[in-house]
Motif scaffolding. Sequence first.
Motif, mmCIF file in Angstrom:
data_model
loop_
_atom_site.group_PDB
_atom_site.id
_atom_site.type_symbol
_atom_site.label_atom_id
_atom_site.label_comp_id
_atom_site.label_asym_id
_atom_site.label_seq_id
_atom_site.Cartn_x
_atom_site.Cartn_y
_atom_site.Cartn_z
ATOM 1 N N UNK A 562 0.849 -1.198 0.000
ATOM 2 C CA UNK A 562 0.000 0.000 0.000
ATOM 3 C C UNK A 562 0.879 1.241 0.000
ATOM 4 N N UNK A 563 0.798 2.118 -1.003
ATOM 5 C CA UNK A 563 1.559 3.370 -0.962
ATOM 6 C C UNK A 563 1.087 4.234 0.207
ATOM 7 N N UNK A 564 2.037 4.911 0.832
ATOM 8 C CA UNK A 564 1.692 5.797 1.947
ATOM 9 C C UNK A 564 1.999 7.231 1.522
ATOM 10 N N UNK A 565 0.984 8.026 1.355
ATOM 11 C CA UNK A 565 1.195 9.419 0.973
ATOM 12 C C UNK A 565 1.101 10.307 2.207
ATOM 13 N N UNK A 566 1.745 11.459 2.127
ATOM 14 C CA UNK A 566 1.743 12.433 3.227
ATOM 15 C C UNK A 566 2.185 11.804 4.552
ATOM 16 N N UNK A 567 3.204 10.968 4.472
ATOM 17 C CA UNK A 567 3.711 10.310 5.679
ATOM 18 C C UNK A 567 4.736 11.240 6.320
ATOM 19 N N UNK A 568 4.479 11.627 7.547
ATOM 20 C CA UNK A 568 5.293 12.616 8.240
ATOM 21 C C UNK A 568 6.371 11.939 9.072
ATOM 22 N N UNK A 592 7.464 3.380 -9.821
ATOM 23 C CA UNK A 592 7.857 4.797 -9.939
ATOM 24 C C UNK A 592 7.086 5.727 -9.004
ATOM 25 N N UNK A 593 6.638 5.204 -7.870
ATOM 26 C CA UNK A 593 6.191 6.105 -6.814
ATOM 27 C C UNK A 593 7.435 6.753 -6.216
ATOM 28 N N UNK A 594 7.263 7.965 -5.645
ATOM 29 C CA UNK A 594 8.417 8.592 -5.027
ATOM 30 C C UNK A 594 8.199 10.043 -4.717
ATOM 31 N N UNK A 595 9.289 10.779 -4.613
ATOM 32 C CA UNK A 595 9.255 12.152 -4.120
ATOM 33 C C UNK A 595 9.972 13.113 -5.066
ATOM 34 N N UNK A 596 10.002 12.769 -6.353
ATOM 35 C CA UNK A 596 10.591 13.634 -7.390
ATOM 36 C C UNK A 596 12.053 13.968 -7.089
ATOM 37 N N UNK A 597 12.734 13.058 -6.399
ATOM 38 C CA UNK A 597 14.172 13.204 -6.206
ATOM 39 C C UNK A 597 14.591 13.946 -4.963
ATOM 40 N N UNK A 598 13.686 14.702 -4.338
ATOM 41 C CA UNK A 598 14.086 15.459 -3.148
ATOM 42 C C UNK A 598 12.837 15.951 -2.420
ATOM 43 N N UNK A 599 13.003 16.240 -1.132
ATOM 44 C CA UNK A 599 11.925 16.767 -0.295
ATOM 45 C C UNK A 599 12.513 17.863 0.585
ATOM 46 N N UNK A 606 7.498 16.645 14.656
ATOM 47 C CA UNK A 606 7.148 15.224 14.512
ATOM 48 C C UNK A 606 8.267 14.381 15.106
ATOM 49 N N UNK A 607 7.890 13.303 15.771
ATOM 50 C CA UNK A 607 8.842 12.370 16.358
ATOM 51 C C UNK A 607 9.879 13.067 17.243
ATOM 52 N N UNK A 608 9.406 14.077 17.972
ATOM 53 C CA UNK A 608 10.280 14.774 18.910
ATOM 54 C C UNK A 608 11.266 15.708 18.256
ATOM 55 N N UNK A 609 11.074 16.028 16.989
ATOM 56 C CA UNK A 609 11.996 16.905 16.263
ATOM 57 C C UNK A 609 11.231 18.097 15.702
ATOM 58 N N UNK A 610 11.947 19.201 15.550
ATOM 59 C CA UNK A 610 11.298 20.446 15.165
ATOM 60 C C UNK A 610 11.060 20.561 13.661
ATOM 61 N N UNK A 611 11.753 19.732 12.879
ATOM 62 C CA UNK A 611 11.584 19.715 11.428
ATOM 63 C C UNK A 611 11.065 18.349 10.996
ATOM 64 N N UNK A 612 10.362 18.319 9.862
ATOM 65 C CA UNK A 612 9.850 17.027 9.398
ATOM 66 C C UNK A 612 9.757 17.018 7.880
ATOM 67 N N UNK A 613 9.701 15.821 7.342
ATOM 68 C CA UNK A 613 9.497 15.592 5.917
ATOM 69 C C UNK A 613 8.118 14.988 5.707
ATOM 70 N N UNK A 614 7.423 15.463 4.684
ATOM 71 C CA UNK A 614 6.145 14.872 4.281
ATOM 72 C C UNK A 614 6.420 14.025 3.047
ATOM 73 N N UNK A 615 6.422 12.719 3.213
ATOM 74 C CA UNK A 615 6.932 11.807 2.198
ATOM 75 C C UNK A 615 5.824 10.985 1.554
ATOM 76 N N UNK A 616 6.089 10.584 0.325
ATOM 77 C CA UNK A 616 5.337 9.512 -0.314
ATOM 78 C C UNK A 616 6.187 8.253 -0.194
ATOM 79 N N UNK A 617 5.651 7.247 0.472
ATOM 80 C CA UNK A 617 6.365 5.985 0.633
ATOM 81 C C UNK A 617 5.820 4.994 -0.397
#
Length: 631
Positions: A562-568, A592-599, A606-617
């Motif tokens: 299952x692809x995971x979109x907007x995964x923080x 070819x699911x992915x994040x266009x090479x960079x995020x 998120x996860x105790x950190x002040x910065x986060x990535x919103x990823x497509x897994x």
Amino acid sequence: MPQTTAPFTAQDRYFFSEGTHARLYDQLGCHPLAGGGARFAVWAPNAGSVSVVGDWNGWNAEAHPLQPHEDTGIWTGSVGEARPGQAYKYRIRSHHGGYQVDKADPFAFFCEHPPDTASRVWTLDYEWQDSDWMATRGPRNALDAPMSIYEVHAGSWRRRDGNFLNYRELAPLLADYVLEMGFTHVELMPITEHPFYGSWGYQTTGYFAPTARYGTPQDFMFFVDHLHQRGIGVLLDWVPSHFPADEHGLGYFDGTHLYEHADPKQGFHPEWKSSIFNYGRHEVRSFLISSALFWLEKYHLDGLRVDAVASMLYLDYGRKHGEWIPNRHGGRENLEAIEFLQHLNRAVYREHPDTLTVAEESTAWPRVSRPTDMDGLGFGMKWNMGWMHDTLAFMHQEPIHRRYHHHQLTFSLVYAFSENFVLPLSHDEVVYGKGSLVNKMPGDNWQQFANLRALFGYMWGHPGKKLLFMGGEFGQRREWTHDGELEWWVAALEGHAGLQRFVAQLNRVYQATPALHQLDFSGEGFEWIAADDAERSVFAFLRKPRKGAGPPVLVVCNLTPVPRTNYLLGVPAGGRWRELINSDAGEFGGASWGNFGAVDAAPVRAHGRMQSLCLTLPPLSTLMLEHDPHA
């Protein structure tokens, strides 16, 4: 040039009887003499007489008797008629009982082509051309170096018209392929002489002889030399744990149980039907340590993978109650084997500190890869068999059930830094009905390859050096067999070719990225981001290099289809994170699911950190993203 055997001095005698002699091959065995002929020396302390029989004397035991050398148990003598290439054995008669046997030379440098079993008169002359490699190999074999090992069985990697390749034929073909695939080292399954090809070399009779199946000692030297000149390290699988009971071998050598224990509760291996070395006999220790040093010294090998260490450490290994003898403290630990392994590793690292020893040890024995002065066994590294079993068990599960087995992939990080681990997916996992790596994966054809790419991505991201058995890199469908070559024809097929390209890319990224290898054996190089998302079978972690050596790498696995979109996912730094690896990329056979090479990171907690990535897994995938501090 022919060699003159070094004299067996009082110091040699002392070290031999102490169990610490590391170069017995200079004194014992057959050594051609500068003026012609050869000198022979064999340890047979309980023999009544010993003769050299061979091609030059019609195998006549009366022609060339040997003489005892003082009271060392060594028999010596010179034979003027002996010439390089001739076959010979030792005719040994025991003191009593009328026992007589023809034995191959335990220190022979070369043997007849199996099934023939005699030794050959031989020299080890060779002009090496690998000085650049030898001068610089220390850093390549260091604990902080990238080490991606391609495990090879020389008789079945490739063949020509169904026949074995000679060592010289094999060298350039293998070197070309290893470089194309990005591996740093080759590990050879045992090439020490063995009578039964189907033992894959693990039933050794010639501890100082490369098997004649693939050529001469000089041919094997050329093999190592060529790989070194191409920048590839060579490790050898070495077997000091047991030996076969073939009559010409080490068993019952001089009419007594000389190399092995006499009591079958100590000297017979019930699973392998072979003999167990008597590690308490000092001369046997010297024999084995000399064998180890021989391959490093004479063949320029870069290290030894020591087989079946667990079978050496435990007196009850493979035995039922009442079938083993406790040690002097009443325990199951083989105290003599422990001492031998410590002596072995001290000798290797003393004489060749730029090489390494690797233990195949399948239990939780402590401090296998810790120095002997810390009460360790002294190995440089240890195979992580727990990681291998847990990982393959998890990947075998249908994705819908993986949520219940999430701990099998996270548990390895509980103990990941207790040893210097190699992550092995070896030959043992693709034989005897276990199925090939790709056939272990669940689902249809697409899912099987996606699963295997995800597994390799996770493996290359996980702390520890990497080892992959030949054929796994292109998803060979059938189990490995020693009869015949790999299924190279499938490597051109869809799925297989993509997997092969993916492994090559993994190796290139791995070598070029300090975060993925510098701190393999330190907790400072690892940090969990998300370890507990069992419901979606997702986990993520950071790999970090030494301070100032480069940026961190985020490794993310989604082990469901299952692809995971907007995964923080929380990250330690803002800015851009570049995609180094996407196992679902189209070039690798993915969707070819992915994040266009960079995020770009966002200031979202998120996860105790002040910065986060919103990823497509992507489905059934591993991603690696490297922080780009300059973007």
